[in-house]
Structure formats: structure tokens, C-alpha cells
Design a protein around this motif. Structure first.
Motif, short mmCIF file in Angstrom:
data_model
loop_
_atom_site.label_atom_id
_atom_site.label_comp_id
_atom_site.label_asym_id
_atom_site.label_seq_id
_atom_site.Cartn_x
_atom_site.Cartn_y
_atom_site.Cartn_z
N ALA A 167 60.10 56.70 25.49
CA ALA A 167 59.34 55.50 25.87
C ALA A 167 60.22 54.26 25.89
CB ALA A 167 58.16 55.30 24.92
N PHE A 168 61.08 54.10 24.88
CA PHE A 168 61.95 52.92 24.83
C PHE A 168 63.06 53.00 25.88
CE2 PHE A 168 59.90 51.98 20.80
CZ PHE A 168 59.84 50.59 20.84
N SER A 169 63.48 54.20 26.26
CA SER A 169 64.44 54.33 27.35
C SER A 169 63.83 53.82 28.65
CB SER A 169 64.86 55.80 27.52
OG SER A 169 65.70 56.22 26.48
N LEU A 170 62.56 54.10 28.86
CA LEU A 170 61.87 53.62 30.06
C LEU A 170 61.79 52.09 30.06
CD1 LEU A 170 60.33 54.33 32.64
CD2 LEU A 170 58.25 54.52 31.26
N LEU A 171 61.48 51.50 28.90
CA LEU A 171 61.42 50.04 28.80
C LEU A 171 62.79 49.41 29.03
CD1 LEU A 171 59.08 49.65 25.68
CD2 LEU A 171 58.50 49.20 28.08
N ALA A 172 63.84 50.05 28.54
CA ALA A 172 65.20 49.54 28.73
C ALA A 172 65.58 49.51 30.20
CB ALA A 172 66.20 50.39 27.94
N LEU A 173 65.19 50.55 30.92
CA LEU A 173 65.46 50.61 32.35
C LEU A 173 64.71 49.51 33.09
CD1 LEU A 173 66.57 52.05 34.88
CD2 LEU A 173 64.56 53.54 34.79
N ALA A 174 63.45 49.31 32.75
CA ALA A 174 62.66 48.27 33.41
C ALA A 174 63.24 46.88 33.16
CB ALA A 174 61.21 48.33 32.92
N ALA A 175 63.76 46.64 31.97
CA ALA A 175 64.30 45.32 31.63
C ALA A 175 65.54 44.99 32.43
CB ALA A 175 64.59 45.25 30.13
N VAL A 176 66.49 45.91 32.52
CA VAL A 176 67.75 45.60 33.19
C VAL A 176 67.54 45.43 34.70
CG1 VAL A 176 68.55 47.96 33.69
CG2 VAL A 176 70.22 46.16 33.19
N MET A 177 66.49 45.99 35.24
CA MET A 177 66.21 45.81 36.67
C MET A 177 65.80 44.38 37.00
SD MET A 177 64.43 49.48 37.64
CE MET A 177 64.44 49.15 39.40
N GLN A 178 65.52 43.58 35.96
CA GLN A 178 65.19 42.17 36.16
C GLN A 178 66.43 41.27 36.22
OE1 GLN A 178 61.90 41.52 36.75
NE2 GLN A 178 61.76 43.76 36.50
N VAL A 179 67.59 41.80 35.88
CA VAL A 179 68.83 41.02 35.89
C VAL A 179 69.29 40.79 37.32
CG1 VAL A 179 71.26 40.97 35.19
CG2 VAL A 179 69.53 41.87 33.63
N ARG A 180 69.69 39.57 37.63
CA ARG A 180 70.11 39.22 38.99
C ARG A 180 71.60 38.95 39.12
NH1 ARG A 180 65.33 34.69 39.77
NH2 ARG A 180 63.54 36.13 39.78
N THR A 181 72.27 38.69 38.02
CA THR A 181 73.68 38.32 38.05
C THR A 181 74.54 39.44 38.63
OG1 THR A 181 73.44 36.86 36.14
CG2 THR A 181 75.67 37.62 36.66
N SER A 182 75.43 39.07 39.55
CA SER A 182 76.39 40.03 40.10
C SER A 182 77.70 39.88 39.33
CB SER A 182 76.62 39.76 41.58
OG SER A 182 77.59 40.64 42.11
N SER A 183 78.28 41.00 38.94
CA SER A 183 79.49 40.97 38.12
C SER A 183 80.39 42.14 38.49
CB SER A 183 79.11 41.05 36.63
OG SER A 183 80.24 41.22 35.81
N ARG A 184 81.64 41.82 38.83
CA ARG A 184 82.63 42.85 39.16
C ARG A 184 83.95 42.51 38.48
NH1 ARG A 184 81.68 46.32 43.48
NH2 ARG A 184 79.78 45.91 44.69
N GLY A 185 84.73 43.55 38.19
CA GLY A 185 86.04 43.37 37.60
C GLY A 185 87.13 43.36 38.66
N GLY A 186 88.37 43.59 38.23
CA GLY A 186 89.50 43.48 39.13
C GLY A 186 90.07 44.79 39.62
#
Length: 419
Positions: A179-198
Motif C-alpha cells: 500500500a505504501f509503495s503505491l502511495l510513493a509512486l503516486a507522490a513522485v508523479m506530482q514532481v515537475r522538476t526536470s533534472s539531468r546529469g552530465g
């Protein structure tokens, strides 16, 4: 002063989403580790097999630099989404195996290994993304809150799942983890920031990993903190495989004692790091030193425990001191790492921490069946206290960090060719 001003990282929307997802993911993780340790001990009656299961879960962190390479190559937010989806699948698989009453020790070990591989990539990507969802001045607070979520969740998982172990069985713990794995997935899908390395291509694996490694070894303050963390994680934090046996053979409190001690570590972590997040102290270097010493003294107290109350008090002290020490180490590192190599460097940090804990847990679990758990608590703890004391006298870079609260300079100069 308002709470938001004391916790400035919470003002940022993407951090709140990432933080909430981290908390849920960590609750799922600690619930799974609790369930795995307990069911393996009940099926095998051996701390050694608990050590094998713990090793299977943590050993992929020995390959964490590959996870960091992936985190510096692909979109980090998408990586966290994919890995959390995989974590959900593994938790659901364990729950199904338990419900159908076919769960065996080897199945737990195999699934734990898969979970560890997934967590290695997830954590590398998540730590690299964290530095991009808050401005530099709020980074320390963000790291403290994230560490609180990661380690403090160790109290929440057992609180929810512990009673179920003694009643309906391990399938209840696995259901909560799912159940908490499902909540964790739903939360990160709300993040909008784009981030890439080098990293432009995964093909040049050796060269890309060399850049991350060179960044660490060419900067003595970074290398010194890495070395201290290796000692800390191996000597003071590698006790998971010993707890079920310690509760049953030393305290004569099987599931109840195991659950309470696991909760004690989590409660201590939660309180310690939340206090750190609220603190405005400028003496964090001295706090880093003090928590290092306390991290060694707490397992000594644990090893000398003869009743459950003293053991739980010891685990609370272990959780608080270790969590604050880890949070401060991560903050010191994140402040000076160049973003282009952040994923690779922090994955090396994960390898130094999680990887060494995997090996130490395997060793301590095996030795506990022969020597008993108490000596494997107090002897390594005392050794770490001696190591910390030695750094004050013999490691100038760490002595400077203890005095100033910074790693030499605000931002370490990157190695040639790394932006």
C-alpha cells in the motif's frame, strides 16, 4: 517564527511531493525488511539466514555507481517513477506468496535481491533530484527532512506491521508495504522538476565511472567523510540481522521485543533528525563530532542490555545519533558536489554506506549464532568511538570540518573535464 520559516524546504511544491513519496517509499522498505527478517528467522531459526536475506537486500548497493551512472544519464524524475513502480511489483509479489502459503526462505532472498537492485537506482536518482527541487540555501534543510523520512519511517513500519506479525502473520506486513509503495509512486508523479546529469552516453561506462571516482579521491575533505562513513555504517549500523535473535535469546521477548527495538531505532531517528531540521545552530561541525561519538556509545549500551526497557532505550539513542550523523554527512557532501557528477558521487556514497552494511550484516548474522549478539554490538561500537577520537588528532580535513562545519570550501573544484 512560523514552522515554514523553520523548515524552508517545505515551501517548495516539488520538494513536498518528493519528500512525501520518500516517506511512503521508506515506510514500505522498512516494513518489508521487518517482515523479511522475521519470517526468515521463523522459517530457519538462524540469525545467519537473516543475515543472508539482509545481505541480498543491501548487496546491490555495492554496484551503486552503476545506478549513479544511470541517474546522471537519464531524466531523474522518470527514473524514480519507474523504480517505484518496480518496488510496488516486488512488494505485491511477496504479499501474494505469503497469502498463498508458499513462501520459503529462498524466495524471500531472491525477491529481496531484486528489491535491492531497484532501490539502488531509485536512491541514486532521488538524491540527485533532491538538490534540484530546492535552492542551494535550503538544501541542508531538505536533506535533514529527507533523512528524517528515510530513517524515521523505521518507527512507522513496525508500528503498523508489528502487531500483525503476532496475529495474522507476515502477509499483513507485506500488504502494508504494498500500500505504501503505491502511495510513493503516486507522490513522485506530482514532481515537475526536470533534472539531468552530465553523462551523454552509457557506452563509456569505465570513463564515466572514473570521473565520479576521481572527483572523490582528488578532494581530500570528500574522501575523509567517505572513509568515516564506511567505518560508521559497518561498525554501528549493521545490526539488523542480529535483532530477531537478540530479542529471542537475550531478552526472551520474541516478536514483541523485536518490534519494539525496531521501532526504537525509528523513533530515535525521527526525533533526532526533526530536531536537526528545526535547529538554527552554526555549530554543526561539533554536532557532527558529538553524534559520531554517540553513534559508537549507543551500541555499547545495547550490547550490555539485560532487559527490554534498557534495550529499547539503547535503540532510541542508536537511531537518533546515527540518523543525525548520516544527515550531516550527506549535507556536507551535497553542498560541495558539482551537479554534473552528483548522481555518480552520491552513488559512491551509497556504495560506501549501504554496500558495506550488506557485508557487515552478513558477517555479524553468521557470527551471532556462534558468539552471541551482545559482543557484536559493544565491540564494534567501542572501536568506532576510538576511530572518531583518532580523526580529531590525526585527520586535518575532518578536524577542520568539526571546527568550521564545512568541508574546506563552499564548493569543491571539479575534476578536469567535469562541469
Amino acid at each position: 517564527m512560523s514552522l515554514s520559516s523553520r523548515l524552508p524546504a517545505t515551501r517548495h511544491r516539488d520538494f513536498r511531493a518528493l519528500w512525501g513519496g520518500t516517506a511512503c517509499s521508506s515506510i514500505s522498505l522498512w516494513t518489508l525488511l521487518l517482515g523479511n527478517a522475521w519470517v526468515v528467522f521463523k522459517l530457519s531459526n538462524s540469525s545467519a539466514w537473516v543475515g543472508v536475506a539482509t545481505f541480498a537486500s543491501m548487496s546491490p548497493f555495492l554496484l551503486a555507481p552503476l545506478g549513479g551512472l544511470i541517474a546522471d544519464r537519464f531524466e531523474r524524475r522518470n527514473l524514480v517513477v519507474i523504480t517505484r513502480l518496480a518496488s510496488l511489483a516486488t512488494a505485491a509479489a511477496l504479499c501474494l506468496l505469503a497469502v498463498t502459503n508458499v513462501l520459503a526462505v529462498w524466495m524471500v532472498v531472491v525477491v529481496a535481491f531484486v528489491q535491492g537492485v531497484v532501490r539502488t537506482v531509485e536512491t541514486s536518482a532521488e538524491q540527485a533530484l533532491l538538490a534540484n527541487v530546492v535552492p542551494q540555501e535550503d538544501l541542508g534543510n531538505a536533506i535533514s527532512l529527507t533523512t528524517m523520512a528515510q530513517l524515521g519511517s523505521r518507527a512507522v513500519g513496525p508500528l503498523l506491521a508489528g502487531p500483525l506479525l503476532a496475529t495474522i502473520g507476515v502477509e499483513g506486513a507485506y500488504a502494508i508495504a504494498t500500500a505504501f509503495s503505491l502511495l510513493a509512486l503516486a507522490a513522485v508523479m506530482q514532481v515537475r522538476t526536470s533534472s539531468r546529469g552530465g553523462v551523454l552516453s552509457l557506452g563509456a561506462v569505465t570513463e564515466n565511472l572514473r570521473e565520479g571516482f576521481a572527483y572523490v579521491v582528488s578532494n581530500r575533505p570528500v574522501l575523509a567523510v567517505f572513509a568515516l562513513m564506511v567505518a560508521h555504517c559497518s561498525l554501528t549500523m549493521s545490526f539488523d540481522a542480529m535483532l530477531p535473535g537478540f530479542a529471542e535469546t537475550e531478552l526472551h521477548k520474541a516478536s514483541g521485543g523485536f518490534t519494539l527495538m525496531t521501532m526504537g531505532v525509528g523513533v530515535g531517528s525521527l526525533v533526532g533528525v526533526f530536531a536537526l531540521a528545526l535547529a538554527t545552530t552554526t555549530r554543526r561541525g561539533l554536532l557532527f563530532l558529538a553524534m559520531g561519538i554517540a553513534s559508537g556509545l549507543a551500541p555499547v549500551m545495547m550490547g550490555l542490555s539485560t532487559d527490554l526497557r534498557w534495550a529499547v532505550f539503547s535503540t532510541i539513542l542508536m537511531g537518533s545519533s546515527q540518523a543525525v550523523f548520516v544527515a550531516l554527512a550527506a549535507t556536507l557532501l551535497q553542498e560541495v558536489i558539482a551537479d554534473a557528477v552528483r548522481g555518480r558521487v552520491m552513488s559512491l556514497y551509497l556504495m560506501s554506506a549501504g554496500g558495506i552494511m550488506a557485508v557487515a550484516n552478513l558477517a555479524f548474522g553468521s557470527l551471532a549464532d556462534r558468539w552471541g549478539a551482545p559482543v557484536l554490538f559493544w565491540a564494534p561500537g567501542a572501536l568506532f568511538v576510538a576511530i572518531v577520537a583518532a580523526t580529531v588528532l590525526g585527520v586535518p580535513d575532518l578536524r577542520r570540518t568539526y571546527r568550521t562545519g564545512r568541508m574546506g570550501v563552499r564548493r569543491v573544484v571539479a575534476v578536469e573535464g567535469v562541469v
